[in-house]
Scaffold this motif. Sequence first.
Motif, PDB file in Angstrom:
ATOM      1  N   ALA A   1      17.392  36.321 -13.636  1.00  8.27           N
ATOM      2  CA  ALA A   1      17.231  37.731 -13.984  1.00  8.27           C
ATOM      3  C   ALA A   1      15.979  37.953 -14.816  1.00  8.27           C
ATOM      4  N   LEU A   2      15.717  37.054 -15.763  1.00  8.68           N
ATOM      5  CA  LEU A   2      14.538  37.183 -16.605  1.00  8.68           C
ATOM      6  C   LEU A   2      13.259  36.990 -15.813  1.00  8.68           C
ATOM      7  N   THR A   3      13.311  36.135 -14.798  1.00 14.11           N
ATOM      8  CA  THR A   3      12.106  35.831 -14.040  1.00 14.11           C
ATOM      9  C   THR A   3      11.845  36.866 -12.956  1.00 14.11           C
ATOM     10  N   TYR A   4      12.859  37.195 -12.187  1.00 10.79           N
ATOM     11  CA  TYR A   4      12.669  38.140 -11.097  1.00 10.79           C
ATOM     12  C   TYR A   4      12.794  39.590 -11.549  1.00 10.79           C
ATOM     13  N   GLY A   5      13.477  39.804 -12.672  1.00 11.89           N
ATOM     14  CA  GLY A   5      13.793  41.155 -13.095  1.00 11.89           C
ATOM     15  C   GLY A   5      15.155  41.547 -12.549  1.00 11.89           C
ATOM     16  N   ALA A   6      15.859  42.394 -13.279  1.00 14.16           N
ATOM     17  CA  ALA A   6      17.224  42.754 -12.873  1.00 14.16           C
ATOM     18  C   ALA A   6      17.252  43.364 -11.483  1.00 14.16           C
ATOM     19  N   ARG A   7      16.298  44.238 -11.169  1.00 14.66           N
ATOM     20  CA  ARG A   7      16.277  44.871  -9.859  1.00 14.66           C
ATOM     21  C   ARG A   7      15.947  43.863  -8.775  1.00 14.66           C
ATOM     22  N   GLY A   8      15.054  42.902  -9.113  1.00  7.10           N
ATOM     23  CA  GLY A   8      14.680  41.902  -8.126  1.00  7.10           C
ATOM     24  C   GLY A   8      15.861  41.036  -7.734  1.00  7.10           C
ATOM     25  N   VAL A   9      16.707  40.679  -8.704  1.00  2.00           N
ATOM     26  CA  VAL A   9      17.876  39.860  -8.403  1.00  2.00           C
ATOM     27  C   VAL A   9      18.837  40.616  -7.503  1.00  2.00           C
ATOM     28  N   ALA A  10      18.968  41.914  -7.756  1.00  2.00           N
ATOM     29  CA  ALA A  10      19.880  42.707  -6.949  1.00  2.00           C
ATOM     30  C   ALA A  10      19.340  42.904  -5.539  1.00  2.00           C
ATOM     31  N   ALA A  11      18.003  43.088  -5.418  1.00  3.42           N
ATOM     32  CA  ALA A  11      17.415  43.405  -4.119  1.00  3.42           C
ATOM     33  C   ALA A  11      17.239  42.167  -3.255  1.00  3.42           C
ATOM     34  N   GLU A  12      16.893  41.045  -3.863  1.00  5.34           N
ATOM     35  CA  GLU A  12      16.639  39.824  -3.124  1.00  5.34           C
ATOM     36  C   GLU A  12      17.812  38.868  -3.292  1.00  5.34           C
ATOM     37  N   LYS A  13      18.357  38.441  -2.197  1.00  7.02           N
ATOM     38  CA  LYS A  13      19.446  37.486  -2.260  1.00  7.02           C
ATOM     39  C   LYS A  13      18.907  36.126  -2.663  1.00  7.02           C
ATOM     40  N   ILE A  14      19.478  35.552  -3.709  1.00  7.84           N
ATOM     41  CA  ILE A  14      19.040  34.253  -4.198  1.00  7.84           C
ATOM     42  C   ILE A  14      19.888  33.167  -3.554  1.00  7.84           C
ATOM     43  N   LEU A  15      19.243  32.254  -2.861  1.00  9.62           N
ATOM     44  CA  LEU A  15      19.921  31.140  -2.225  1.00  9.62           C
ATOM     45  C   LEU A  15      19.827  29.909  -3.122  1.00  9.62           C
ATOM     46  N   THR A  16      20.737  28.993  -2.969  1.00 11.62           N
ATOM     47  CA  THR A  16      20.708  27.766  -3.762  1.00 11.62           C
ATOM     48  C   THR A  16      21.003  26.560  -2.894  1.00 11.62           C
ATOM     49  N   LEU A  17      20.389  25.462  -3.264  1.00  9.37           N
ATOM     50  CA  LEU A  17      20.705  24.144  -2.717  1.00  9.37           C
ATOM     51  C   LEU A  17      21.170  23.286  -3.884  1.00  9.37           C
ATOM     52  N   GLU A  18      22.298  22.624  -3.741  1.00 12.67           N
ATOM     53  CA  GLU A  18      22.863  21.877  -4.856  1.00 12.67           C
ATOM     54  C   GLU A  18      23.185  20.447  -4.466  1.00 12.67           C
ATOM     55  N   THR A  19      22.906  19.558  -5.382  1.00 15.62           N
ATOM     56  CA  THR A  19      23.318  18.161  -5.304  1.00 15.62           C
ATOM     57  C   THR A  19      23.878  17.793  -6.670  1.00 15.62           C
ATOM     58  N   PRO A  20      24.442  16.608  -6.830  1.00 16.90           N
ATOM     59  CA  PRO A  20      24.906  16.216  -8.170  1.00 16.90           C
ATOM     60  C   PRO A  20      23.789  16.188  -9.209  1.00 16.90           C
ATOM     61  N   HIS A  21      22.534  16.117  -8.771  1.00 17.46           N
ATOM     62  CA  HIS A  21      21.416  15.993  -9.720  1.00 17.46           C
ATOM     63  C   HIS A  21      20.673  17.299  -9.950  1.00 17.46           C
ATOM     64  N   PHE A  22      20.618  18.180  -8.941  1.00 19.76           N
ATOM     65  CA  PHE A  22      19.759  19.360  -9.029  1.00 19.76           C
ATOM     66  C   PHE A  22      20.445  20.582  -8.434  1.00 19.76           C
ATOM     67  N   ARG A  23      20.016  21.744  -8.929  1.00 19.90           N
ATOM     68  CA  ARG A  23      20.371  23.026  -8.345  1.00 19.90           C
ATOM     69  C   ARG A  23      19.060  23.789  -8.141  1.00 19.90           C
ATOM     70  N   VAL A  24      18.662  24.026  -6.883  1.00 22.66           N
ATOM     71  CA  VAL A  24      17.398  24.696  -6.559  1.00 22.66           C
ATOM     72  C   VAL A  24      17.702  26.121  -6.127  1.00 22.66           C
ATOM     73  N   ALA A  25      17.099  27.105  -6.798  1.00 23.35           N
ATOM     74  CA  ALA A  25      17.305  28.521  -6.492  1.00 23.35           C
ATOM     75  C   ALA A  25      16.011  29.115  -5.960  1.00 23.35           C
ATOM     76  N   PHE A  26      16.120  29.979  -4.936  1.00 24.48           N
ATOM     77  CA  PHE A  26      14.926  30.537  -4.296  1.00 24.48           C
ATOM     78  C   PHE A  26      15.304  31.747  -3.453  1.00 24.48           C
ATOM     79  N   GLU A  27      14.311  32.575  -3.182  1.00 22.19           N
ATOM     80  CA  GLU A  27      14.497  33.661  -2.235  1.00 22.19           C
ATOM     81  C   GLU A  27      14.431  33.093  -0.814  1.00 22.19           C
ATOM     82  N   LYS A  28      14.955  33.869   0.132  1.00 22.29           N
ATOM     83  CA  LYS A  28      15.046  33.388   1.505  1.00 22.29           C
ATOM     84  C   LYS A  28      13.686  32.994   2.068  1.00 22.29           C
ATOM     85  N   LYS A  29      12.634  33.731   1.696  1.00 18.45           N
ATOM     86  CA  LYS A  29      11.307  33.438   2.235  1.00 18.45           C
ATOM     87  C   LYS A  29      10.789  32.068   1.797  1.00 18.45           C
ATOM     88  N   TYR A  30      11.408  31.486   0.769  1.00 20.08           N
ATOM     89  CA  TYR A  30      11.000  30.168   0.296  1.00 20.08           C
ATOM     90  C   TYR A  30      11.997  29.083   0.710  1.00 20.08           C
TER      91      TYR A  30
END
Length: 378
Positions: free
Chosen positions: A16-45
């Motif tokens: 929320a701090l990085t994308y902005g509150a409106r950005g989080v609402a407008a862009e769906k944030i996807l995640t990839l998770e493993t026991p070691h990492f959690r990667v968050a990104f917009e669909k275009k990435y």
Amino acid sequence: MLKNPFRPAVLVCMLALTYGARGVAAEKILTLETPHFRVAFEKKYSQLGGEVLRVAESVWPTLARAYDSYNHYERIDIMITDQGDDANGFAIYNFSRVAIFAPHMDWVMRNRQSWIQNVVTHELAHIFSLRRAAWLSPVDAVYLNGSTYNYTDRINYSFQLPWIPLIAPTWYVEGIAQFEAAQNGNDSWDSQRDMVLRDAYLTGTLPTLDYIETFDDDEDWTQAERTYNTGFAFLLYLKDRFGVDKVRKLAEPKALNFSFAADFAFGKPLTQLFEDFKHSLADRYSDFKDIPRDEKADKDMRGGYQQSLAFSPDGRYMAWLGNDEDRRAPLNWIYWKEVGSGSVTKSTEPVNQGAVPPASAPAPAPKPAQPQGLSAGF
């Protein structure tokens, strides 16, 4: 590393701090998770997100072993965003968070490279090495603020006293991150870095350890790069002399002074080790001492991060790109002047907004194509 049961909520706040509150609402944030990492990104990435996770997993065993993290590990959050062109990413070690900026910053001071491998390893190395070096506790940072207000005498004071449980100079913080990128095969000591170090040594501008304890580029825009490169080169020298395990011992927690870590790891004072490093540069660059200085250098060139220097066909005028004296400004202006004169002209608009030189000034030489072999920093 301390376990944090509130990490999912922390990640949402970070986004929320990085994308902005409106950005989080407008862009769906996807995640990839493993026991070691959690990667968050917009669909275009999405493709970049998969590559970042692949690199992160590939370097995890080396970094975890190097900094004794197998038994004290919490999952690291990695966020992919595009918030600026002044870096390729950053790390917040005490919260185990990393941000990767996409696309990479194409900067003249770094060779072309596989930037994802380099930057991801660099930022993760910050997390592992600095969490090992710091005295972590439930309170990882404290800022004490105070001020006075005297209406009668109008003599007022304000102060801020930060307390962060990490004793490590900037040359080490950045140097060890590049060192670990090299140890994992994702970076190397290349000709561009060697040029910066060689120039600093031969011109007598090689910084002292005291000077590169922090970034200070108010007088010289290349100073930040010297901080990275001097730290990287110094640690490579220590590795060649004492071995990689001794270099990693510098990450032991320190109560008072970073120099104690050098005494513990190498059995010699840090200042003596740095003097030995400088003596090694004398041998390394001795063949360059008799080369005449480049007379093309011009002390009147303006603009931070000068690059793409070009000359008119008749050799009368010189032109270059610079970012208006602000090292963090992403826009480039065209600067030009008559060779040998002190008068510099600047374009009326940034070049990436269709810069047009004033009609009264001679047209600058065309900007040359970006040479192959130059790339980004972080």
